[in-house]
Design an enzyme around this catalytic site. Structure first.
Site, PDB file in Angstrom:
ATOM      1  N   LYS A  60      -5.126 -52.356 -49.309  1.00  0.00           N
ATOM      2  CA  LYS A  60      -6.399 -53.053 -49.041  1.00  0.00           C
ATOM      3  C   LYS A  60      -7.533 -52.385 -49.828  1.00  0.00           C
ATOM      4  O   LYS A  60      -8.365 -53.055 -50.425  1.00  0.00           O
ATOM      5  CB  LYS A  60      -6.740 -52.975 -47.548  1.00  0.00           C
ATOM      6  N   HIS A 104      27.423 -65.266 -45.586  1.00  0.00           N
ATOM      7  CA  HIS A 104      27.826 -65.735 -46.910  1.00  0.00           C
ATOM      8  C   HIS A 104      26.929 -65.158 -48.001  1.00  0.00           C
ATOM      9  O   HIS A 104      26.853 -65.693 -49.100  1.00  0.00           O
ATOM     10  CB  HIS A 104      27.809 -67.270 -46.948  1.00  0.00           C
ATOM     11  N   GLU A 130       5.986 -51.319 -38.831  1.00  0.00           N
ATOM     12  CA  GLU A 130       4.601 -50.816 -38.886  1.00  0.00           C
ATOM     13  C   GLU A 130       4.377 -49.683 -37.884  1.00  0.00           C
ATOM     14  O   GLU A 130       3.499 -48.860 -38.062  1.00  0.00           O
ATOM     15  CB  GLU A 130       3.611 -51.967 -38.620  1.00  0.00           C
TER      16      GLU A 130
HETATM   17  O1  PA5 Z   1      -0.383 -54.580 -36.147  1.00  0.00           O
HETATM   18  C1  PA5 Z   1      -1.458 -54.549 -36.718  1.00  0.00           C
HETATM   19  O2  PA5 Z   1      -2.440 -53.910 -36.300  1.00  0.00           O
HETATM   20  C2  PA5 Z   1      -1.653 -55.349 -38.004  1.00  0.00           C
HETATM   21  O3  PA5 Z   1      -0.486 -56.011 -38.365  1.00  0.00           O
HETATM   22  C3  PA5 Z   1      -2.790 -56.354 -37.830  1.00  0.00           C
HETATM   23  O4  PA5 Z   1      -2.465 -57.237 -36.801  1.00  0.00           O
HETATM   24  C4  PA5 Z   1      -3.039 -57.123 -39.135  1.00  0.00           C
HETATM   25  O5  PA5 Z   1      -3.281 -56.246 -40.181  1.00  0.00           O
HETATM   26  C5  PA5 Z   1      -4.222 -58.066 -38.964  1.00  0.00           C
HETATM   27  O6  PA5 Z   1      -5.380 -57.354 -38.632  1.00  0.00           O
HETATM   28  P1  PA5 Z   1      -6.649 -58.074 -38.073  1.00  0.00           P
HETATM   29  O7  PA5 Z   1      -6.313 -58.670 -36.761  1.00  0.00           O
HETATM   30  O8  PA5 Z   1      -7.677 -56.992 -37.934  1.00  0.00           O
HETATM   31  O9  PA5 Z   1      -7.042 -59.125 -39.069  1.00  0.00           O
END
Ligand code: PA5
Length: 399
Positions: free
Chosen positions: A388, A286, A265
């Site tokens: 989203k 394996h 990410e």
């Molecule tokens: O690293 C990040 O920002 C994301 O993975 C968020 O943690 C994830 O999308 C969850 O978001 P939120 O805490 O707003 O629900």
């Protein structure tokens, strides 16, 4: 924690341009630009909140059989990584810790609600934005259950969210629930040392002070994190675009998921970045082990090794089972080197809160440095927003 690049020759040389870039990155980190509050433990969690977390966790540990953590992505992967890394296998220790809201399986939620029946439950709903689909849907159902089944439900539900804004915060105030703050300048995947990670970890009985001490001890280890980021950059440039996050100790499975998230990410954007895949060994020797040894030369591996674990002697080989596991790890690295597949080995002495704290901090720092080296914004995730928005469009039509 030790790093071994012996099986990966791509560490050197560092070009003049890279040297200049790294000096610039170091300066940005020292100035603590936006979204860098995770760099200092003091800005991850205040002393006051730390005391509050300790008091809450004591109360939960004495009054609760099942502690449910609701969150997705950075809101649950960090605490799960630490808890699974340290708690014994097949533990009957109370409270049992379960995670929810990290997927949309209706079946999981039905079974969970069934499993909660008759148990003393406490809930920690974690979402910085307060509006993420998966945890929000799960929370609505779980909160309804808590209201219907516990007179003291307000004591049993804790909300971890943005301290200043959001639907979840408003709801928590309205319902008179305890709120723990997620600092504004810390993104989800960098939040394991904030209340996001600390409350569930403390509830599990793990020493959060040792975890934070481990993290603090890595604060000035820029060179290690920088070196790992640089080697990955060189590997990507040479066509090694897949990184197998490899481990030989099953307890590291959730930690590998956390590493996968922070690297993917942070860096996988604008057509750049390495694809991290989780590679449990010797299980995968394996299966995809075949591909690594003889498939397309696009993979390298980062191996997390744990030196000391519980152990069993193997009389027939005159070594222990843990020694055999290490022997396999080393021989696999040699076999991979023979086909020019690079391996980076990160060795932890033992799975302790201190060592895991160090490792998590090391990866946070390295992921961010790697993002800056790729010239992408390490702290956004526009690709996640795309799905989203499409889901929300459809929900608006049907709602
Ligand atoms: O690293 C990040 O920002 C994301 O993975 C968020 O943690 C994830 O999308 C969850 O978001 P939120 O805490 O707003 O629900």
């Amino acid at each position: 924690m030790r790093l071994n690049f012996n099986y990966a020759k791509e560490s050197l040389p560092i070009s003049l341009e890279e040297r200049e870039k790294l000096a610039e990155i170091k300066e940005r980190l020292e100035k603590k630009e936006a979204m860098l509050d995770w760099l200092d433990i003091g800005t991850c969690v205040s002393q006051e909140t730390l005391i509050q977390i300790e008091e809450l966790s004591k109360k939960i540990r004495s009054s609760c059989e099942l502690f449910l953590v609701i969150g997705i992505g950075g809101s649950y992967l960090g605490s799960k990584a630490v808890i699974d890394g340290i708690r014994p296998y097949f533990s009957e220790e109370k409270p049992e810790i379960l995670f929810a809201g990290y997927q949309l399986s209706a079946s999981y939620l039905v079974h969970l609600l069934e499993y909660m029946k008759g148990k003393k439950v406490c809930v920690n709903m974690i979402s910085k934005s307060g509006g993420t689909l998966e945890p929000s849907i799960t929370y609505q159902k779980i909160y309804q259950y808590m209201k219907e089944n516990f007179q003291d439900y307000q004591e049993r539900v804790i909300i971890t969210t943005s301290p200043h804004q959001g639907k979840l915060r408003d709801l928590a105030i309205q319902e008179n629930l305890t709120i723990l703050p997620i600092p504004e300048q810390i993104g989800g995947r960098y939040s394991v040392f904030t209340p996001v990670g600390l409350l569930p970890i403390a509830v599990s009985g793990i020493d959060i002070h040792q975890l934070l001490e481990g993290a603090k001890s890595e604060r000035n280890c820029f060179d290690d994190s920088m070196q790992y980021a640089l080697v990955r950059k060189h590997l990507e440039e040479s066509g090694r675009v897949v990184e197998a996050i490899t481990f030989y100790e099953e307890k590291l499975s959730s930690l590998a998921s956390w590493i996968q998230q922070i690297l993917a990410e942070t860096q996988g954007k604008e057509g750049k970045g390495i694809l991290p895949i989780i590679n449990p060994n010797t299980t995968n020797l394996h299966s995809i082990g075949q591909y690594l040894q003889e498939g397309r030369p696009i993979v390298f591996e980062t191996v997390i090794q744990v030196e000391k674990t519980e152990d069993i002697p193997l009389k027939e080989y005159k070594i222990t089972m843990n020694e055999l596991n290490h022997l396999v790890l080393n021989q696999v690295a040699i076999a991979h080197k023979q086909v020019a597949l690079p391996s980076i080995i990160i060795t932890l002495e033992e799975l302790t809160p201190y060592e895991i704290g160090k490792l998590l901090y090391f990866f946070q720092l390295s992921a961010a440095i790697g993002g800056y080296l790729l010239e992408v914004n390490p702290f956004n995730q526009p690709g996640v927003e795309a799905y989203k928005q499409l889901v929300n469009q459809e929900l608006l039509k049907s709602g």
